[in-house]
Enzyme design. Structure first.
Site, PDB file in Angstrom:
ATOM      1  N   TYR A 109      -1.888  -1.493   2.836  1.00 55.86           N
ATOM      2  CA  TYR A 109      -2.362  -2.984   2.660  1.00 55.86           C
ATOM      3  C   TYR A 109      -2.516  -3.221   3.946  1.00 55.86           C
ATOM      4  CZ  TYR A 109      -1.676  -8.125   2.499  1.00 55.86           C
ATOM      5  OH  TYR A 109      -2.239  -9.505   2.591  1.00 55.86           O
ATOM      6  N   GLU A 197      -8.595  -9.746   2.626  1.00 56.80           N
ATOM      7  CA  GLU A 197      -7.238  -9.056   2.149  1.00 56.80           C
ATOM      8  C   GLU A 197      -7.791  -7.805   1.480  1.00 56.80           C
ATOM      9  OE1 GLU A 197      -3.241  -9.974   0.236  1.00 56.80           O
ATOM     10  OE2 GLU A 197      -5.028 -10.085  -1.235  1.00 56.80           O
TER      11      GLU A 197
END
Length: 258
Positions: A109, A197
């Site tokens: 991530y 993101e």
């Protein structure tokens, strides 16, 4: 303002960030043809709506033949997709992304956002790719690394290497990670983002890095100098009251109630 995944990946390509080959499609026949153009399968068919959790709601499916791509696309286009972010009313799927599959070894991530506590852009990274970052923060906060970026200097190679090592990347992957992170930062700043993101950022079996999913959030107050991004706005994905308010330069967020 938010945009679709395929639009986000188009922006990332322009900044040298590696993303899977894919194409947006609006009907099942077109989806089958693009699967053939992308080369040998498998392929991933992904519903394009402004909401997370699409996989759990049936909005991300794997296909192994062009005919299977066509059949999945036929079922997916026109469906009402319900996820934890859409609410019980769901969202109507009007387009899909057909993408070439990859051999995933690890999921990571990484994101960039405006940290209002420090008045700086912060880079967040975690080894827990594919999960909601809110859950990771709530249950295993030690697995999240936050790197604050000096606006006068930008994201340095040293900071990128530090993040790469914390994610367990080494060897050739370290230099690839540095290039990817600096590309993300340039995309963030140049596009006047409030959020960028990548979840998940995958390490493939061939030791490549790929932004498998991408989410952009833009600063509405800066859209006047981002006409190309303003053109990506999908009004069908927004609340009609918020659209009307934006026409009068009002900051309005629709909530429950009357």
């Amino acid at each position: 303002m938010n945009i679709h995944e395929y639009q986000a990946k188009g922006i990332l390509r322009g900044f040298g960030v590696p993303v899977p080959d894919g194409h947006v499609c609006y009907n099942s026949a077109n989806a089958r043809e693009w699967a053939k153009r992308l080369g040998d399968g498998p392929w991933v068919v992904k519903a394009q709506i402004h909401a997370g959790g699409r996989g759990k709601g049936g909005g991300v499916k794997l296909a192994r033949t062009p005919e299977e791509v066509r059949d999945i696309a036929r079922d997916m286009i026109g469906m009402t997709l319900v996820t934890h972010q859409t609410g019980p009313q769901g969202k109507l799927v009007k387009r899909i992304l057909v993408e070439k599959g990859c051999n995933i070894a690890h999921e990571l991530y990484i994101s960039l956002l405006v940290d209002r506590n420090t008045s700086r852009v912060a880079l967040m990274a975690s080894t827990e790719g594919g999960m909601d970052i809110e859950e990771v923060a709530a249950h295993t906060p030690e697995k999240i690394l936050v790197e604050s970026i000096n606006p006068l200097v930008g994201l340095t190679a040293f900071q990128c290497r530090k993040v790469a090592f914390s994610l367990g990347l080494d060897g050739k992957l370290t230099s690839k990670a540095v290039s990817l992170m600096q590309g993300l930062y340039q995309a963030f700043v140049s596009s006047d983002c409030s959020l960028l993101e990548i979840n998940p950022l995958v390490v493939t079996a061939e030791e490549e890095l790929l932004a498998l999913d991408a989410k952009f959030g833009f600063d509405d107050n800066a859209l006047f100098r981002q006409p190309a991004i303003s053109d990506l706005r999908d009004y069908d994905e927004e609340d009609h009251k918020e659209i009307e308010a934006s026409q009068y330069d009002l900051s309005y967020i629709s909530l429950d109630g009357n």
